[in-house]
Write a protein that holds these residues in place. Structure first.
Motif, PDB file in Angstrom:
ATOM      1  N   UNK A   1       3.540 -12.585   4.692  1.00 56.49           N
ATOM      2  CA  UNK A   1       3.655 -11.151   4.781  1.00 56.49           C
ATOM      3  C   UNK A   1       2.282 -10.561   4.442  1.00 56.49           C
ATOM      4  N   UNK A   2       1.838  -9.644   5.254  1.00 56.13           N
ATOM      5  CA  UNK A   2       0.568  -8.976   5.015  1.00 56.13           C
ATOM      6  C   UNK A   2       0.814  -7.717   4.190  1.00 56.13           C
ATOM      7  N   UNK A   3       0.104  -7.595   3.099  1.00 53.62           N
ATOM      8  CA  UNK A   3       0.216  -6.426   2.231  1.00 53.62           C
ATOM      9  C   UNK A   3      -1.186  -5.898   1.981  1.00 53.62           C
ATOM     10  N   UNK A   4      -1.352  -4.605   2.114  1.00 56.61           N
ATOM     11  CA  UNK A   4      -2.647  -3.969   1.897  1.00 56.61           C
ATOM     12  C   UNK A   4      -3.192  -4.338   0.516  1.00 56.61           C
ATOM     13  N   UNK A   5      -4.456  -4.696   0.474  1.00 55.97           N
ATOM     14  CA  UNK A   5      -5.098  -5.091  -0.785  1.00 55.97           C
ATOM     15  C   UNK A   5      -5.018  -4.010  -1.853  1.00 55.97           C
ATOM     16  N   UNK A   6      -5.000  -2.740  -1.427  1.00 55.80           N
ATOM     17  CA  UNK A   6      -4.916  -1.647  -2.401  1.00 55.80           C
ATOM     18  C   UNK A   6      -3.559  -1.617  -3.097  1.00 55.80           C
ATOM     19  N   UNK A   7      -2.522  -2.037  -2.377  1.00 52.31           N
ATOM     20  CA  UNK A   7      -1.197  -2.110  -2.999  1.00 52.31           C
ATOM     21  C   UNK A   7      -1.171  -3.230  -4.029  1.00 52.31           C
ATOM     22  N   UNK A   8      -1.720  -4.385  -3.660  1.00 55.63           N
ATOM     23  CA  UNK A   8      -1.775  -5.516  -4.582  1.00 55.63           C
ATOM     24  C   UNK A   8      -2.555  -5.136  -5.838  1.00 55.63           C
ATOM     25  N   UNK A   9      -3.704  -4.497  -5.662  1.00 58.34           N
ATOM     26  CA  UNK A   9      -4.511  -4.070  -6.800  1.00 58.34           C
ATOM     27  C   UNK A   9      -3.762  -3.045  -7.644  1.00 58.34           C
ATOM     28  N   UNK A  10      -3.071  -2.118  -6.989  1.00 61.28           N
ATOM     29  CA  UNK A  10      -2.297  -1.117  -7.721  1.00 61.28           C
ATOM     30  C   UNK A  10      -1.206  -1.747  -8.567  1.00 61.28           C
ATOM     31  N   UNK A  11      -0.527  -2.753  -8.014  1.00 63.38           N
ATOM     32  CA  UNK A  11       0.529  -3.442  -8.761  1.00 63.38           C
ATOM     33  C   UNK A  11      -0.067  -4.202  -9.943  1.00 63.38           C
ATOM     34  N   UNK A  12      -1.183  -4.892  -9.709  1.00 61.21           N
ATOM     35  CA  UNK A  12      -1.850  -5.602 -10.806  1.00 61.21           C
ATOM     36  C   UNK A  12      -2.265  -4.632 -11.904  1.00 61.21           C
ATOM     37  N   UNK A  13      -2.807  -3.485 -11.505  1.00 56.96           N
ATOM     38  CA  UNK A  13      -3.260  -2.490 -12.475  1.00 56.96           C
ATOM     39  C   UNK A  13      -2.094  -1.927 -13.275  1.00 56.96           C
ATOM     40  N   UNK A  14      -1.021  -1.546 -12.582  1.00 58.63           N
ATOM     41  CA  UNK A  14       0.151  -1.012 -13.278  1.00 58.63           C
ATOM     42  C   UNK A  14       0.749  -2.035 -14.231  1.00 58.63           C
ATOM     43  N   UNK A  15       0.834  -3.283 -13.791  1.00 56.28           N
ATOM     44  CA  UNK A  15       1.392  -4.340 -14.641  1.00 56.28           C
ATOM     45  C   UNK A  15       0.542  -4.532 -15.893  1.00 56.28           C
ATOM     46  N   UNK A  16      -0.777  -4.476 -15.732  1.00 58.81           N
ATOM     47  CA  UNK A  16      -1.662  -4.641 -16.886  1.00 58.81           C
ATOM     48  C   UNK A  16      -1.523  -3.462 -17.850  1.00 58.81           C
ATOM     49  N   UNK A  17      -1.492  -2.260 -17.319  1.00 59.80           N
ATOM     50  CA  UNK A  17      -1.382  -1.067 -18.168  1.00 59.80           C
ATOM     51  C   UNK A  17      -0.057  -1.061 -18.923  1.00 59.80           C
ATOM     52  N   UNK A  18       1.019  -1.381 -18.204  1.00 55.70           N
ATOM     53  CA  UNK A  18       2.356  -1.330 -18.807  1.00 55.70           C
ATOM     54  C   UNK A  18       2.744  -2.631 -19.507  1.00 55.70           C
ATOM     55  N   UNK A  19       1.868  -3.644 -19.418  1.00 57.30           N
ATOM     56  CA  UNK A  19       2.068  -4.926 -20.085  1.00 57.30           C
ATOM     57  C   UNK A  19       3.383  -5.585 -19.704  1.00 57.30           C
ATOM     58  N   UNK A  20       3.628  -5.649 -18.398  1.00 55.46           N
ATOM     59  CA  UNK A  20       4.793  -6.349 -17.855  1.00 55.46           C
ATOM     60  C   UNK A  20       4.317  -7.236 -16.700  1.00 55.46           C
ATOM     61  N   UNK A  21       5.125  -8.241 -16.328  1.00 54.90           N
ATOM     62  CA  UNK A  21       4.742  -9.079 -15.195  1.00 54.90           C
ATOM     63  C   UNK A  21       4.694  -8.270 -13.891  1.00 54.90           C
ATOM     64  N   UNK A  22       3.858  -8.718 -12.965  1.00 53.30           N
ATOM     65  CA  UNK A  22       3.722  -8.019 -11.685  1.00 53.30           C
ATOM     66  C   UNK A  22       5.042  -7.910 -10.929  1.00 53.30           C
ATOM     67  N   UNK A  23       5.890  -8.936 -11.017  1.00 49.50           N
ATOM     68  CA  UNK A  23       7.150  -8.875 -10.271  1.00 49.50           C
ATOM     69  C   UNK A  23       8.042  -7.743 -10.771  1.00 49.50           C
ATOM     70  N   UNK A  24       7.918  -7.385 -12.053  1.00 51.47           N
ATOM     71  CA  UNK A  24       8.730  -6.293 -12.614  1.00 51.47           C
ATOM     72  C   UNK A  24       8.329  -4.963 -11.980  1.00 51.47           C
TER      73      UNK A  24
END
Length: 73
Positions: free
Chosen positions: A1-24
């Motif tokens: 599945x192709x996903x825009x890199x900005x979405x992936x980065x946004x998810x990584x950033x949100x997960x880091x800020x909120x201190x939860x796994x990316x899948x959450x």
């Protein structure tokens, strides 16, 4: 599945800020958007706008360049 890199980065950033796994974060975003999409398709005008956004924005590859129209759905 192709996903825009900005979405992936946004998810990584949100997960880091909120201190939860990316899948959450990913599951939550899918849950929230599913609710909004199901709500939108009940209104003919919103459904038309959503279909137009999906075709032009995602199918044709200009996704994420139209943030204002996403929030209008």
């Amino acid at each position: 599945m192709t996903i825009d890199d900005r979405i992936v980065l946004g998810i990584k950033t949100l997960a880091a800020i909120l201190e939860v796994p990316r899948y959450v974060i990913t599951e939550h975003l899918l849950h929230v958007d599913t609710y909004h999409i199901l709500t939108a398709i009940g209104d003919e005008d919103k459904r038309r706008k959503l279909e137009e956004h999906l075709v032009k924005g995602h199918l044709l590859g200009t996704a994420l360049s139209d943030h204002e129209s996403i929030s209008d759905l």
